[in-house]
Design a protein around this motif. Structure first.
Motif, PDB file in Angstrom:
ATOM      1  N   ASN A 188      53.424  41.172  44.875  1.00  0.00           N
ATOM      2  CA  ASN A 188      52.623  42.112  45.604  1.00  0.00           C
ATOM      3  C   ASN A 188      51.121  42.521  45.038  1.00  0.00           C
ATOM      4  OD1 ASN A 188      54.843  42.535  47.352  1.00  0.00           O
ATOM      5  ND2 ASN A 188      55.819  44.190  46.120  1.00  0.00           N
ATOM      6  N   ALA A 189      51.286  42.007  43.704  1.00  0.00           N
ATOM      7  CA  ALA A 189      49.933  42.373  43.036  1.00  0.00           C
ATOM      8  C   ALA A 189      49.350  41.053  42.100  1.00  0.00           C
ATOM      9  CB  ALA A 189      50.462  43.505  41.944  1.00  0.00           C
ATOM     10  N   MET A 190      49.903  40.608  41.334  1.00  0.00           N
ATOM     11  CA  MET A 190      49.119  39.502  40.281  1.00  0.00           C
ATOM     12  C   MET A 190      48.960  38.241  41.326  1.00  0.00           C
ATOM     13  SD  MET A 190      50.517  37.446  36.906  1.00  0.00           S
ATOM     14  CE  MET A 190      48.984  37.350  35.809  1.00  0.00           C
ATOM     15  N   VAL A 191      49.664  37.697  42.425  1.00  0.00           N
ATOM     16  CA  VAL A 191      49.471  36.768  43.295  1.00  0.00           C
ATOM     17  C   VAL A 191      48.087  36.978  43.853  1.00  0.00           C
ATOM     18  CG1 VAL A 191      49.846  35.530  45.215  1.00  0.00           C
ATOM     19  CG2 VAL A 191      51.841  35.820  43.551  1.00  0.00           C
ATOM     20  N   ASP A 192      48.021  38.096  44.632  1.00  0.00           N
ATOM     21  CA  ASP A 192      46.692  38.425  45.147  1.00  0.00           C
ATOM     22  C   ASP A 192      45.460  38.336  44.349  1.00  0.00           C
ATOM     23  OD1 ASP A 192      47.848  38.790  47.477  1.00  0.00           O
ATOM     24  OD2 ASP A 192      48.174  40.777  47.694  1.00  0.00           O
ATOM     25  N   ASP A 193      45.733  39.175  43.077  1.00  0.00           N
ATOM     26  CA  ASP A 193      44.544  39.320  42.103  1.00  0.00           C
ATOM     27  C   ASP A 193      44.311  37.943  41.727  1.00  0.00           C
ATOM     28  OD1 ASP A 193      44.700  41.805  42.672  1.00  0.00           O
ATOM     29  OD2 ASP A 193      45.587  42.612  40.966  1.00  0.00           O
ATOM     30  N   VAL A 194      44.901  37.121  41.216  1.00  0.00           N
ATOM     31  CA  VAL A 194      44.687  35.700  40.578  1.00  0.00           C
ATOM     32  C   VAL A 194      43.840  34.843  41.706  1.00  0.00           C
ATOM     33  CG1 VAL A 194      45.533  33.229  40.113  1.00  0.00           C
ATOM     34  CG2 VAL A 194      46.578  35.418  39.209  1.00  0.00           C
ATOM     35  N   LYS A 195      44.293  35.139  43.130  1.00  0.00           N
ATOM     36  CA  LYS A 195      43.480  34.543  44.320  1.00  0.00           C
ATOM     37  C   LYS A 195      42.089  35.264  44.254  1.00  0.00           C
ATOM     38  CE  LYS A 195      47.232  33.894  47.447  1.00  0.00           C
ATOM     39  NZ  LYS A 195      47.890  34.187  48.760  1.00  0.00           N
ATOM     40  N   VAL A 196      42.030  36.427  44.089  1.00  0.00           N
ATOM     41  CA  VAL A 196      40.783  36.847  44.063  1.00  0.00           C
ATOM     42  C   VAL A 196      39.779  36.473  42.914  1.00  0.00           C
ATOM     43  CG1 VAL A 196      39.614  39.376  43.645  1.00  0.00           C
ATOM     44  CG2 VAL A 196      41.449  39.205  45.117  1.00  0.00           C
ATOM     45  N   ILE A 197      40.319  36.445  41.877  1.00  0.00           N
ATOM     46  CA  ILE A 197      39.322  35.720  40.692  1.00  0.00           C
ATOM     47  C   ILE A 197      39.028  34.276  41.117  1.00  0.00           C
ATOM     48  CG2 ILE A 197      41.316  35.340  39.193  1.00  0.00           C
ATOM     49  CD1 ILE A 197      39.127  36.423  37.139  1.00  0.00           C
ATOM     50  N   LEU A 198      40.070  33.673  41.334  1.00  0.00           N
ATOM     51  CA  LEU A 198      39.532  32.203  41.667  1.00  0.00           C
ATOM     52  C   LEU A 198      38.815  32.073  42.939  1.00  0.00           C
ATOM     53  CD1 LEU A 198      43.126  30.384  41.472  1.00  0.00           C
ATOM     54  CD2 LEU A 198      41.371  30.325  39.760  1.00  0.00           C
ATOM     55  N   ALA A 199      38.769  32.914  43.947  1.00  0.00           N
ATOM     56  CA  ALA A 199      37.748  32.786  45.001  1.00  0.00           C
ATOM     57  C   ALA A 199      36.612  33.191  44.599  1.00  0.00           C
ATOM     58  CB  ALA A 199      38.384  33.721  46.079  1.00  0.00           C
ATOM     59  N   GLU A 200      36.423  34.236  43.574  1.00  0.00           N
ATOM     60  CA  GLU A 200      35.227  34.596  42.915  1.00  0.00           C
ATOM     61  C   GLU A 200      34.353  33.432  42.382  1.00  0.00           C
ATOM     62  OE1 GLU A 200      33.765  37.441  39.311  1.00  0.00           O
ATOM     63  OE2 GLU A 200      35.482  38.023  40.476  1.00  0.00           O
ATOM     64  N   TYR A 201      34.985  32.690  41.391  1.00  0.00           N
ATOM     65  CA  TYR A 201      34.450  31.368  41.065  1.00  0.00           C
ATOM     66  C   TYR A 201      34.186  30.403  41.702  1.00  0.00           C
ATOM     67  CZ  TYR A 201      34.926  33.400  36.487  1.00  0.00           C
ATOM     68  OH  TYR A 201      34.663  34.433  35.127  1.00  0.00           O
ATOM     69  N   ARG A 202      35.064  30.150  42.760  1.00  0.00           N
ATOM     70  CA  ARG A 202      34.864  29.392  43.941  1.00  0.00           C
ATOM     71  C   ARG A 202      33.483  29.532  44.642  1.00  0.00           C
ATOM     72  NH1 ARG A 202      40.624  29.441  45.191  1.00  0.00           N
ATOM     73  NH2 ARG A 202      41.541  27.607  44.320  1.00  0.00           N
ATOM     74  N   LEU A 203      33.236  30.739  45.112  1.00  0.00           N
ATOM     75  CA  LEU A 203      32.140  31.292  45.616  1.00  0.00           C
ATOM     76  C   LEU A 203      30.680  30.995  44.564  1.00  0.00           C
ATOM     77  CD1 LEU A 203      33.477  34.266  47.449  1.00  0.00           C
ATOM     78  CD2 LEU A 203      32.463  32.209  48.600  1.00  0.00           C
ATOM     79  N   ALA A 204      31.037  31.225  43.527  1.00  0.00           N
ATOM     80  CA  ALA A 204      29.825  31.041  42.642  1.00  0.00           C
ATOM     81  C   ALA A 204      29.573  29.704  42.313  1.00  0.00           C
ATOM     82  CB  ALA A 204      30.280  31.724  41.183  1.00  0.00           C
ATOM     83  N   LEU A 205      30.517  28.904  42.265  1.00  0.00           N
ATOM     84  CA  LEU A 205      30.267  27.485  42.331  1.00  0.00           C
ATOM     85  C   LEU A 205      29.730  26.849  43.500  1.00  0.00           C
ATOM     86  CD1 LEU A 205      30.773  24.665  40.475  1.00  0.00           C
ATOM     87  CD2 LEU A 205      33.057  24.691  41.594  1.00  0.00           C
TER      88      LEU A 205
END
Length: 215
Positions: A188-205
């Motif tokens: 309910n929490a960590m799965v979503d938060d890991v997705k968020v930070i990975l998406a953040e770096y994908r967008l930056a890349l």
């Protein structure tokens, strides 16, 4: 006319939805920095004698102290809910800090984990009691290590060695870590938060590659 209208809706709606969610991730779904620039783990010895660092990596960090055997359940939960879904991301790693002398217990745990998945991004590092305590203080959380210098909580560390998590809001307190003994907390929490930070770096890349392409 109805036929063209239906085709137009079917064609345009997915594009609009994509742009909406993409802009949402870009503008709103940033995982907050809770503790900037924590200590690195370069002074700890790794099991494989490789150099392990938090710098330049998106890290899920755990601390097992002298209780690796007692944390096997936590490791399996992390392996299934977090590692299995993200280990193919280039800069992702899972780092576990254990007390020196726990090498055999770690080898046994890795052997069990490797029966279901490639464990190349599971990184175990070892240090003294004093080194573990000093490192943990740098996280600056409201969570405490137990008598084994261990915790059931895992932490998300970004490429700048900053602790990420959730700030206090109306529904919950500040979330520094995620309880790996609770499948519900991971789901309910960590799965979503890991997705968020990975998406953040994908967008930056993507933005970086786009700028490079325009040069």
């Amino acid at each position: 006319m109805k036929k063209f209208l239906v085709l137009g809706v079917l064609f345009i709606l997915p594009i609009v939805a994509y742009l909406f969610f993409a802009s949402g991730v870009n503008n709103f779904a940033k995982l907050p920095v809770l503790t900037p620039a924590i200590s690195d783990v370069t002074n700890f010895k790794s099991l494989s004698e490789e150099n392990v660092s938090l710098e330049g990596k998106i890290t899920v960090l755990s601390i097992y102290g002298d209780n690796v055997e007692g944390r096997e359940g936590n490791a399996f939960n992390l392996n299934e809910k977090i590692y299995d879904k993200n280990y193919n991301f280039k800069d992702f790693q899972l780092v576990v800090i254990a007390q020196d002398g726990q090498q055999e217990q770690v080898k046994s745990l890795l052997n069990e984990l490797s029966s279901t998945i490639d464990i190349k991004k599971w990184k175990f590092v070892f240090g003294s009691k004093e080194e573990i305590i000093k490192f943990y203080k740098s996280l600056d959380t409201n969570l405490k290590l137990d008598k084994h210098l261990s915790t059931s909580h895992a932490f998300i560390i970004d490429k700048n060695k900053s602790l990420r998590g959730r700030q206090e809001n109306n529904n919950e307190e500040v979330r520094y870590g995620y309880d790996t003994s609770s499948v519900a907390d991971l789901t309910n929490a960590m799965v979503d938060d890991v997705k968020v930070i990975l998406a953040e770096y994908r967008l930056a890349l993507k933005k970086y590659n786009k700028k490079e392409g325009l040069k």
